[in-house]
Design a protein around this motif. Structure first.
Motif, PDB file in Angstrom:
ATOM      1  N   SER A 179       0.905  -1.609  -0.321  1.00  0.00           N
ATOM      2  CA  SER A 179      -0.320   0.144  -0.425  1.00  0.00           C
ATOM      3  C   SER A 179       0.835   0.771  -0.012  1.00  0.00           C
ATOM      4  O   SER A 179       0.662   2.280   0.231  1.00  0.00           O
ATOM      5  CB  SER A 179      -0.751  -0.066   1.377  1.00  0.00           C
ATOM      6  OG  SER A 179      -0.073   0.195   2.354  1.00  0.00           O
ATOM      7  N   GLY A 180       2.144   1.401  -0.608  1.00  0.00           N
ATOM      8  CA  GLY A 180       3.157   2.406  -0.163  1.00  0.00           C
ATOM      9  C   GLY A 180       2.980   3.353  -0.981  1.00  0.00           C
ATOM     10  O   GLY A 180       2.721   2.780  -1.872  1.00  0.00           O
ATOM     11  N   PRO A 181       4.438   4.589  -1.908  1.00  0.00           N
ATOM     12  CA  PRO A 181       4.202   5.018  -2.731  1.00  0.00           C
ATOM     13  C   PRO A 181       4.719   4.316  -3.513  1.00  0.00           C
ATOM     14  O   PRO A 181       4.809   3.144  -3.259  1.00  0.00           O
ATOM     15  CB  PRO A 181       5.121   6.113  -2.005  1.00  0.00           C
ATOM     16  CG  PRO A 181       5.377   6.055  -0.921  1.00  0.00           C
ATOM     17  CD  PRO A 181       4.447   4.714   0.272  1.00  0.00           C
ATOM     18  N   THR A 182       4.967   4.650  -4.053  1.00  0.00           N
ATOM     19  CA  THR A 182       5.012   4.022  -5.589  1.00  0.00           C
ATOM     20  C   THR A 182       6.613   3.836  -6.306  1.00  0.00           C
ATOM     21  O   THR A 182       7.265   3.862  -7.157  1.00  0.00           O
ATOM     22  CB  THR A 182       4.321   4.239  -6.885  1.00  0.00           C
ATOM     23  OG1 THR A 182       3.970   5.851  -7.649  1.00  0.00           O
ATOM     24  CG2 THR A 182       2.810   3.828  -6.740  1.00  0.00           C
ATOM     25  N   ASP A 183       7.270   4.904  -5.245  1.00  0.00           N
ATOM     26  CA  ASP A 183       8.719   5.705  -4.975  1.00  0.00           C
ATOM     27  C   ASP A 183       9.497   4.911  -4.504  1.00  0.00           C
ATOM     28  O   ASP A 183       9.223   4.270  -3.590  1.00  0.00           O
ATOM     29  CB  ASP A 183       8.817   6.592  -5.310  1.00  0.00           C
ATOM     30  CG  ASP A 183       8.360   7.613  -3.631  1.00  0.00           C
ATOM     31  OD1 ASP A 183       7.839   6.894  -2.787  1.00  0.00           O
ATOM     32  OD2 ASP A 183       8.362   8.925  -3.608  1.00  0.00           O
ATOM     33  N   ILE A 184      11.161   5.455  -4.042  1.00  0.00           N
ATOM     34  CA  ILE A 184      11.823   4.454  -3.395  1.00  0.00           C
ATOM     35  C   ILE A 184      11.273   4.613  -1.230  1.00  0.00           C
ATOM     36  O   ILE A 184      11.750   3.279  -0.863  1.00  0.00           O
ATOM     37  CB  ILE A 184      13.473   4.888  -2.856  1.00  0.00           C
ATOM     38  CG1 ILE A 184      14.262   3.702  -2.266  1.00  0.00           C
ATOM     39  CG2 ILE A 184      13.190   6.605  -2.697  1.00  0.00           C
ATOM     40  CD1 ILE A 184      14.598   2.696  -2.895  1.00  0.00           C
ATOM     41  N   ARG A 185      10.265   5.379  -1.237  1.00  0.00           N
ATOM     42  CA  ARG A 185       9.778   5.517  -0.098  1.00  0.00           C
ATOM     43  C   ARG A 185       8.907   4.082   0.271  1.00  0.00           C
ATOM     44  O   ARG A 185       9.015   3.851   1.264  1.00  0.00           O
ATOM     45  CB  ARG A 185       9.325   6.658  -0.135  1.00  0.00           C
ATOM     46  CG  ARG A 185      10.580   7.868   0.023  1.00  0.00           C
ATOM     47  CD  ARG A 185       8.504   9.419   0.585  1.00  0.00           C
ATOM     48  NE  ARG A 185       8.245   8.854  -0.815  1.00  0.00           N
ATOM     49  CZ  ARG A 185       7.146   9.722  -1.318  1.00  0.00           C
ATOM     50  NH1 ARG A 185       6.291  11.045  -0.250  1.00  0.00           N
ATOM     51  NH2 ARG A 185       6.423   9.916  -2.811  1.00  0.00           N
ATOM     52  N   ARG A 186       8.570   3.940  -0.605  1.00  0.00           N
ATOM     53  CA  ARG A 186       7.927   1.913  -0.265  1.00  0.00           C
ATOM     54  C   ARG A 186       8.910   1.177   0.440  1.00  0.00           C
ATOM     55  O   ARG A 186       8.089   0.668   1.110  1.00  0.00           O
ATOM     56  CB  ARG A 186       7.538   2.142  -1.833  1.00  0.00           C
ATOM     57  CG  ARG A 186       6.968   0.186  -1.385  1.00  0.00           C
ATOM     58  CD  ARG A 186       6.237  -0.242  -3.707  1.00  0.00           C
ATOM     59  NE  ARG A 186       5.033   0.228  -3.173  1.00  0.00           N
ATOM     60  CZ  ARG A 186       4.873   0.083  -4.357  1.00  0.00           C
ATOM     61  NH1 ARG A 186       4.821  -0.757  -4.851  1.00  0.00           N
ATOM     62  NH2 ARG A 186       3.529   1.088  -4.852  1.00  0.00           N
ATOM     63  N   TYR A 187      10.158   1.060  -0.083  1.00  0.00           N
ATOM     64  CA  TYR A 187      11.163   0.381   0.490  1.00  0.00           C
ATOM     65  C   TYR A 187      11.903   1.310   2.121  1.00  0.00           C
ATOM     66  O   TYR A 187      12.660  -0.358   2.781  1.00  0.00           O
ATOM     67  CB  TYR A 187      11.753   0.284  -0.439  1.00  0.00           C
ATOM     68  CG  TYR A 187      11.247  -0.568  -1.602  1.00  0.00           C
ATOM     69  CD1 TYR A 187      11.164  -1.721  -1.627  1.00  0.00           C
ATOM     70  CD2 TYR A 187      11.069   0.161  -2.681  1.00  0.00           C
ATOM     71  CE1 TYR A 187      10.400  -2.131  -3.271  1.00  0.00           C
ATOM     72  CE2 TYR A 187      10.361  -0.551  -3.962  1.00  0.00           C
ATOM     73  CZ  TYR A 187      10.637  -1.732  -3.627  1.00  0.00           C
ATOM     74  OH  TYR A 187       9.788  -1.681  -4.867  1.00  0.00           O
ATOM     75  N   LEU A 188      11.242   2.066   2.734  1.00  0.00           N
ATOM     76  CA  LEU A 188      11.611   2.689   3.748  1.00  0.00           C
ATOM     77  C   LEU A 188      12.059   1.842   4.452  1.00  0.00           C
ATOM     78  O   LEU A 188      12.986   1.225   5.381  1.00  0.00           O
ATOM     79  CB  LEU A 188      11.948   3.885   4.205  1.00  0.00           C
ATOM     80  CG  LEU A 188      11.630   4.745   3.595  1.00  0.00           C
ATOM     81  CD1 LEU A 188      11.523   6.102   4.020  1.00  0.00           C
ATOM     82  CD2 LEU A 188      13.382   4.950   3.473  1.00  0.00           C
ATOM     83  N   PRO A 189      11.074   1.151   4.923  1.00  0.00           N
ATOM     84  CA  PRO A 189      11.454  -0.459   6.747  1.00  0.00           C
ATOM     85  C   PRO A 189      12.324  -1.536   5.670  1.00  0.00           C
ATOM     86  O   PRO A 189      12.640  -1.932   7.160  1.00  0.00           O
ATOM     87  CB  PRO A 189       9.689  -1.365   6.438  1.00  0.00           C
ATOM     88  CG  PRO A 189       8.791  -0.063   6.076  1.00  0.00           C
ATOM     89  CD  PRO A 189       9.841   0.886   4.267  1.00  0.00           C
ATOM     90  N   LEU A 190      12.510  -1.174   4.711  1.00  0.00           N
ATOM     91  CA  LEU A 190      13.441  -2.566   4.973  1.00  0.00           C
ATOM     92  C   LEU A 190      14.954  -1.919   4.950  1.00  0.00           C
ATOM     93  O   LEU A 190      16.875  -2.750   3.958  1.00  0.00           O
ATOM     94  CB  LEU A 190      13.419  -3.119   3.362  1.00  0.00           C
ATOM     95  CG  LEU A 190      11.857  -3.699   2.675  1.00  0.00           C
ATOM     96  CD1 LEU A 190      11.625  -4.202   1.194  1.00  0.00           C
ATOM     97  CD2 LEU A 190      11.697  -5.318   4.290  1.00  0.00           C
TER      98      LEU A 190
END
Length: 75
Positions: free
Chosen positions: A49-60
């Motif tokens: 459900s996250g954004p479609t940019d690099i911020r989607r992967y911040l938890p990782l």
């Protein structure tokens, strides 16, 4: 999500945030050790459900959540 850092050469373990990228014992590179159990639920929800940019992967990623991100959209 990050459990600790572990030296790739001598296996010394240090707390995340205690050292930047060099082992205090031998000076080699520190590798990130993730808490995979805690990461599983959070990461899956973020990826779905996250954004479609690099911020989607911040938890990782092994970066602080408050780290500045480039406004450049990639892709």
């Amino acid at each position: 999500m990050i459990r600790e850092l572990e030296c790739m050469a001598c296996a010394t373990r240090v707390a995340y945030g205690e050292h930047d990228n060099a082992c205090p014992a031998c000076g080699d590179i520190l590798d990130v050790v993730f808490d995979y159990d805690a990461l599983a639920d959070t990461a899956l929800a973020s990826l779905k459900s996250g954004p479609t940019d690099i911020r989607r992967y911040l938890p990782l990623l092994p970066v602080p959540e408050e780290a500045p991100l480039t406004p450049l959209v990639v892709g």
